[in-house]
Design a protein around this motif. Structure first.
Motif, PDB file in Angstrom:
ATOM      1  N   ASN A  17       0.804  -1.214   0.000  1.00  0.00           N
ATOM      2  CA  ASN A  17       0.000   0.000   0.000  1.00  0.00           C
ATOM      3  C   ASN A  17       0.840   1.269   0.000  1.00  0.00           C
ATOM      4  N   ILE A  18       2.055   1.230   0.484  1.00  0.00           N
ATOM      5  CA  ILE A  18       2.903   2.420   0.472  1.00  0.00           C
ATOM      6  C   ILE A  18       3.352   2.764  -0.952  1.00  0.00           C
ATOM      7  N   VAL A  19       3.335   1.788  -1.850  1.00  0.00           N
ATOM      8  CA  VAL A  19       3.719   2.025  -3.249  1.00  0.00           C
ATOM      9  C   VAL A  19       2.487   2.303  -4.106  1.00  0.00           C
ATOM     10  N   PHE A  20       1.483   1.440  -3.986  1.00  0.00           N
ATOM     11  CA  PHE A  20       0.319   1.559  -4.863  1.00  0.00           C
ATOM     12  C   PHE A  20      -0.601   2.721  -4.492  1.00  0.00           C
ATOM     13  N   GLY A  21      -0.613   3.136  -3.235  1.00  0.00           N
ATOM     14  CA  GLY A  21      -1.453   4.254  -2.808  1.00  0.00           C
ATOM     15  C   GLY A  21      -1.105   5.556  -3.521  1.00  0.00           C
ATOM     16  N   ALA A  26      -1.828   9.620  -7.887  1.00  0.00           N
ATOM     17  CA  ALA A  26      -1.258  10.374  -9.009  1.00  0.00           C
ATOM     18  C   ALA A  26      -1.999  10.093 -10.315  1.00  0.00           C
ATOM     19  N   LEU A  27      -2.267   8.825 -10.586  1.00  0.00           N
ATOM     20  CA  LEU A  27      -2.963   8.491 -11.829  1.00  0.00           C
ATOM     21  C   LEU A  27      -4.399   9.002 -11.832  1.00  0.00           C
ATOM     22  N   GLY A  28      -5.066   8.942 -10.692  1.00  0.00           N
ATOM     23  CA  GLY A  28      -6.424   9.467 -10.595  1.00  0.00           C
ATOM     24  C   GLY A  28      -6.464  10.969 -10.832  1.00  0.00           C
ATOM     25  N   LEU A  48      -9.491   5.255  -3.116  1.00  0.00           N
ATOM     26  CA  LEU A  48      -8.782   4.032  -2.740  1.00  0.00           C
ATOM     27  C   LEU A  48      -7.308   4.305  -2.459  1.00  0.00           C
ATOM     28  N   GLY A  49      -6.701   5.220  -3.204  1.00  0.00           N
ATOM     29  CA  GLY A  49      -5.312   5.594  -2.935  1.00  0.00           C
ATOM     30  C   GLY A  49      -5.160   6.215  -1.556  1.00  0.00           C
ATOM     31  N   ALA A  50      -6.106   7.066  -1.191  1.00  0.00           N
ATOM     32  CA  ALA A  50      -6.084   7.655   0.150  1.00  0.00           C
ATOM     33  C   ALA A  50      -6.320   6.578   1.212  1.00  0.00           C
TER      34      ALA A  50
END
Length: 71
Positions: A17-21, A26-28, A48-50
């Protein structure tokens, strides 16, 4: 990018989660700035990133500042 943000946010709830979040955030944001037709997925990716980062913060606080337990 909106779909990638959503997928990375979902995966981030379970793994890395520290990488994908931050990637989902950023992508969103980029998808929304570029005016994507999939606005809902971009917003879900942001949420979901948050949530990924919140899960990481709770896990870090629950481990009393140490991610690795020795002994």
């Amino acid at each position: 990018m909106a779909v990638a943000s959503f997928v990375l946010g979902l995966i981030g709830l379970l793994l890395f989660n520290i990488v994908f979040g931050p990637l989902a955030l950023a992508l969103g944001a980029l998808a929304l700035l570029r005016g994507t037709a999939r606005r809902g997925r971009a917003l879900l990716g942001l949420a979901l990133g948050a949530a990924d980062l919140a899960v990481f913060a709770v896990a870090l606080a629950g481990s009393h500042g140490s991610l690795w337990q020795v002994g």
